[in-house]
Design an enzyme around this catalytic site. Sequence first.
Site, PDB file in Angstrom:
ATOM      1  N   ASN A 229       0.864  -1.191   0.000  1.00 57.98           N
ATOM      2  CA  ASN A 229       0.000   0.000   0.000  1.00 57.98           C
ATOM      3  C   ASN A 229       0.905   1.247   0.000  1.00 57.98           C
ATOM      4  O   ASN A 229       1.690   1.437   0.937  1.00 57.98           O
ATOM      5  CB  ASN A 229      -0.887  -0.053   1.258  1.00 57.98           C
ATOM      6  CG  ASN A 229      -1.807   1.134   1.345  1.00 57.98           C
ATOM      7  OD1 ASN A 229      -1.393   2.242   1.065  1.00 57.98           O
ATOM      8  ND2 ASN A 229      -3.033   0.921   1.763  1.00 57.98           N
TER       9      ASN A 229
ATOM     10  N   HIS B 119       1.240   6.237   1.845  1.00 59.78           N
ATOM     11  CA  HIS B 119       2.031   7.190   2.627  1.00 59.78           C
ATOM     12  C   HIS B 119       3.190   7.808   1.853  1.00 59.78           C
ATOM     13  O   HIS B 119       3.831   8.741   2.341  1.00 59.78           O
ATOM     14  CB  HIS B 119       2.444   6.579   3.965  1.00 59.78           C
ATOM     15  CG  HIS B 119       1.230   6.300   4.806  1.00 59.78           C
ATOM     16  ND1 HIS B 119       0.329   7.303   5.132  1.00 59.78           N
ATOM     17  CD2 HIS B 119       0.716   5.157   5.303  1.00 59.78           C
ATOM     18  CE1 HIS B 119      -0.668   6.780   5.829  1.00 59.78           C
ATOM     19  NE2 HIS B 119      -0.460   5.483   5.940  1.00 59.78           N
TER      20      HIS B 119
ATOM     21  N   HIS C 254      -5.540   3.612  -1.214  1.00 64.41           N
ATOM     22  CA  HIS C 254      -6.836   3.948  -0.614  1.00 64.41           C
ATOM     23  C   HIS C 254      -7.186   5.378  -1.000  1.00 64.41           C
ATOM     24  O   HIS C 254      -6.511   6.323  -0.579  1.00 64.41           O
ATOM     25  CB  HIS C 254      -6.712   3.803   0.914  1.00 64.41           C
ATOM     26  CG  HIS C 254      -7.980   4.032   1.667  1.00 64.41           C
ATOM     27  ND1 HIS C 254      -8.069   3.860   3.028  1.00 64.41           N
ATOM     28  CD2 HIS C 254      -9.223   4.413   1.271  1.00 64.41           C
ATOM     29  CE1 HIS C 254      -9.301   4.127   3.435  1.00 64.41           C
ATOM     30  NE2 HIS C 254     -10.020   4.473   2.379  1.00 64.41           N
TER      31      HIS C 254
ATOM     32  N   ARG D 132      -9.270   8.042  -0.116  1.00 68.84           N
ATOM     33  CA  ARG D 132     -10.162   8.430   0.979  1.00 68.84           C
ATOM     34  C   ARG D 132     -11.065   9.571   0.538  1.00 68.84           C
ATOM     35  O   ARG D 132     -10.716  10.347  -0.356  1.00 68.84           O
ATOM     36  CB  ARG D 132      -9.333   8.866   2.206  1.00 68.84           C
ATOM     37  CG  ARG D 132      -8.538   7.730   2.835  1.00 68.84           C
ATOM     38  CD  ARG D 132      -7.908   8.194   4.130  1.00 68.84           C
ATOM     39  NE  ARG D 132      -8.913   8.393   5.153  1.00 68.84           N
ATOM     40  CZ  ARG D 132      -9.178   7.538   6.133  1.00 68.84           C
ATOM     41  NH1 ARG D 132      -8.494   6.430   6.265  1.00 68.84           N
ATOM     42  NH2 ARG D 132     -10.126   7.794   7.007  1.00 68.84           N
TER      43      ARG D 132
ATOM     44  N   ARG E 150      -6.773  12.753   1.630  1.00 72.67           N
ATOM     45  CA  ARG E 150      -5.635  13.212   2.452  1.00 72.67           C
ATOM     46  C   ARG E 150      -4.292  12.681   1.946  1.00 72.67           C
ATOM     47  O   ARG E 150      -3.263  13.253   2.242  1.00 72.67           O
ATOM     48  CB  ARG E 150      -5.835  12.844   3.927  1.00 72.67           C
ATOM     49  CG  ARG E 150      -5.736  11.375   4.206  1.00 72.67           C
ATOM     50  CD  ARG E 150      -5.754  11.090   5.692  1.00 72.67           C
ATOM     51  NE  ARG E 150      -7.074  11.302   6.265  1.00 72.67           N
ATOM     52  CZ  ARG E 150      -7.511  10.687   7.360  1.00 72.67           C
ATOM     53  NH1 ARG E 150      -6.714   9.836   7.993  1.00 72.67           N
ATOM     54  NH2 ARG E 150      -8.706  10.885   7.838  1.00 72.67           N
TER      55      ARG E 150
ATOM     56  N   GLU F 196      -8.703   0.582  -2.566  1.00 69.36           N
ATOM     57  CA  GLU F 196      -9.530   0.567  -1.352  1.00 69.36           C
ATOM     58  C   GLU F 196     -10.390   1.809  -1.329  1.00 69.36           C
ATOM     59  O   GLU F 196      -9.919   2.909  -1.660  1.00 69.36           O
ATOM     60  CB  GLU F 196      -8.640   0.601  -0.102  1.00 69.36           C
ATOM     61  CG  GLU F 196      -7.770  -0.598   0.080  1.00 69.36           C
ATOM     62  CD  GLU F 196      -6.864  -0.429   1.289  1.00 69.36           C
ATOM     63  OE1 GLU F 196      -6.913   0.625   1.952  1.00 69.36           O
ATOM     64  OE2 GLU F 196      -6.100  -1.338   1.549  1.00 69.36           O
TER      65      GLU F 196
ATOM     66  N   THR G 189      -7.697   3.389   8.932  1.00 70.85           N
ATOM     67  CA  THR G 189      -8.935   2.604   8.952  1.00 70.85           C
ATOM     68  C   THR G 189      -9.050   1.846  10.271  1.00 70.85           C
ATOM     69  O   THR G 189      -8.214   1.004  10.582  1.00 70.85           O
ATOM     70  CB  THR G 189      -8.928   1.602   7.773  1.00 70.85           C
ATOM     71  OG1 THR G 189      -8.490   2.280   6.614  1.00 70.85           O
ATOM     72  CG2 THR G 189     -10.301   1.012   7.560  1.00 70.85           C
TER      73      THR G 189
ATOM     74  N   GLU H  79     -10.776  -9.479   3.305  1.00 66.71           N
ATOM     75  CA  GLU H  79      -9.489  -9.150   3.907  1.00 66.71           C
ATOM     76  C   GLU H  79      -9.709  -9.060   5.405  1.00 66.71           C
ATOM     77  O   GLU H  79     -10.512  -8.242   5.878  1.00 66.71           O
ATOM     78  CB  GLU H  79      -8.941  -7.824   3.354  1.00 66.71           C
ATOM     79  CG  GLU H  79      -7.590  -7.486   3.978  1.00 66.71           C
ATOM     80  CD  GLU H  79      -6.937  -6.259   3.368  1.00 66.71           C
ATOM     81  OE1 GLU H  79      -7.314  -5.861   2.235  1.00 66.71           O
ATOM     82  OE2 GLU H  79      -6.063  -5.679   4.032  1.00 66.71           O
TER      83      GLU H  79
ATOM     84  N   HIS I 208      -3.328  -4.713   7.843  1.00 69.89           N
ATOM     85  CA  HIS I 208      -3.388  -3.618   8.811  1.00 69.89           C
ATOM     86  C   HIS I 208      -2.448  -3.849   9.975  1.00 69.89           C
ATOM     87  O   HIS I 208      -2.560  -4.841  10.683  1.00 69.89           O
ATOM     88  CB  HIS I 208      -4.803  -3.345   9.339  1.00 69.89           C
ATOM     89  CG  HIS I 208      -4.970  -1.887   9.679  1.00 69.89           C
ATOM     90  ND1 HIS I 208      -4.506  -1.346  10.855  1.00 69.89           N
ATOM     91  CD2 HIS I 208      -5.473  -0.866   8.967  1.00 69.89           C
ATOM     92  CE1 HIS I 208      -4.755  -0.053  10.846  1.00 69.89           C
ATOM     93  NE2 HIS I 208      -5.334   0.279   9.714  1.00 69.89           N
TER      94      HIS I 208
HETATM   95  N1  PXP Z   1      -5.581  -3.199   4.266  1.00 74.20           N
HETATM   96  C1  PXP Z   1      -6.565  -2.276   4.361  1.00 74.20           C
HETATM   97  C2  PXP Z   1      -7.936  -2.668   3.939  1.00 74.20           C
HETATM   98  C3  PXP Z   1      -6.294  -0.970   4.806  1.00 74.20           C
HETATM   99  O1  PXP Z   1      -7.289  -0.080   4.879  1.00 74.20           O
HETATM  100  C4  PXP Z   1      -4.979  -0.633   5.142  1.00 74.20           C
HETATM  101  C5  PXP Z   1      -4.655   0.770   5.578  1.00 74.20           C
HETATM  102  O2  PXP Z   1      -4.941   1.652   4.549  1.00 74.20           O
HETATM  103  C6  PXP Z   1      -3.979  -1.603   5.005  1.00 74.20           C
HETATM  104  C7  PXP Z   1      -4.314  -2.894   4.601  1.00 74.20           C
HETATM  105  C8  PXP Z   1      -2.548  -1.320   5.306  1.00 74.20           C
HETATM  106  O3  PXP Z   1      -2.384  -1.073   6.662  1.00 74.20           O
HETATM  107  P1  PXP Z   1      -0.957  -0.594   7.180  1.00 74.20           P
HETATM  108  O4  PXP Z   1      -0.669   0.722   6.552  1.00 74.20           O
HETATM  109  O5  PXP Z   1      -1.142  -0.531   8.657  1.00 74.20           O
HETATM  110  O6  PXP Z   1       0.037  -1.647   6.752  1.00 74.20           O
END
Ligand code: PXP
Length: 240
Positions: free
Chosen positions: A6, A9, A42, A44, A48, A69, A100, A150, A190
């Site tokens: 992901n 960031h 994602h 949002r 952001r 996402e 999330t 997931e 997550h």
């Molecule tokens: N999976 C989903 C569905 C999420 O919403 C997120 C956070 O955006 C992640 C995975 C990744 O989480 P992390 O950034 O904590 O690894």
Amino acid sequence: MRLHINIDHVATVRNARGTAYPDPVHAALLCIASGADGITAHLREDRRHIRDDDVRALRSAVRTTFNLEMAATDEMVTIADEVLPDVVTFVPERREERTTEGGLDVLAMRATLAARIQKLQAKKIRVSLFIAPEHAQIAAARDLDVEQIELHTGEYAHAFGQPGEEMERSKVQMAATYAKSLGLEVAAGHGLTRSNVAAIAAMREIEEVNIGHAVVADALMMSFPGAVMAMRTHLDVARS
Ligand code: PXP
């Protein structure tokens, strides 16, 4: 086990200064070249980090799996319908949250989700639901005919190294076993890091992990190729 990174960031750092760099697409391509199987982003509602133009650019650049996402809203489904990611993962979203928090309440949202899932599946987009490791949510997801769930590993990650770790780990294991027995494909994500990912990667029912924050943080110290390869090694060792 598929490793999806992901890259939200990367956009967080870019947006902090309003510059054009660092580019999430560049990061995505580095991740794929370094062994990631797919890219997750994602979009949002408050934009952001990832923005609409990032989503379009990622779609054309990512030739492996692009997992978008989003909240289950009309606005987001219209965007997915146009951009055509390979997978849409519906996640709960609250504006004031930092990330999330918790999974979707599929039981409460059944009707809202059903129409949106059908719309995306009609465009051959696979749908995944981000849910807590609870049997009732999994059964409700199965009833909606999604391809994948997931499992939210945030509680496990939070408990890691604490007395509650084994209980949270076994909740994920039981949920994965149950989901697989219903014919669902199982992903997890997550809060996963190189330190805590082994127990999740060792679960044979889980076919994919989505990892963001920890890989981007590692990339600051060891580059994207280094961070992705290190995570890949942790997954492969746990799985062997
Ligand atoms: N999976 C989903 C569905 C999420 O919403 C997120 C956070 O955006 C992640 C995975 C990744 O989480 P992390 O950034 O904590 O690894």
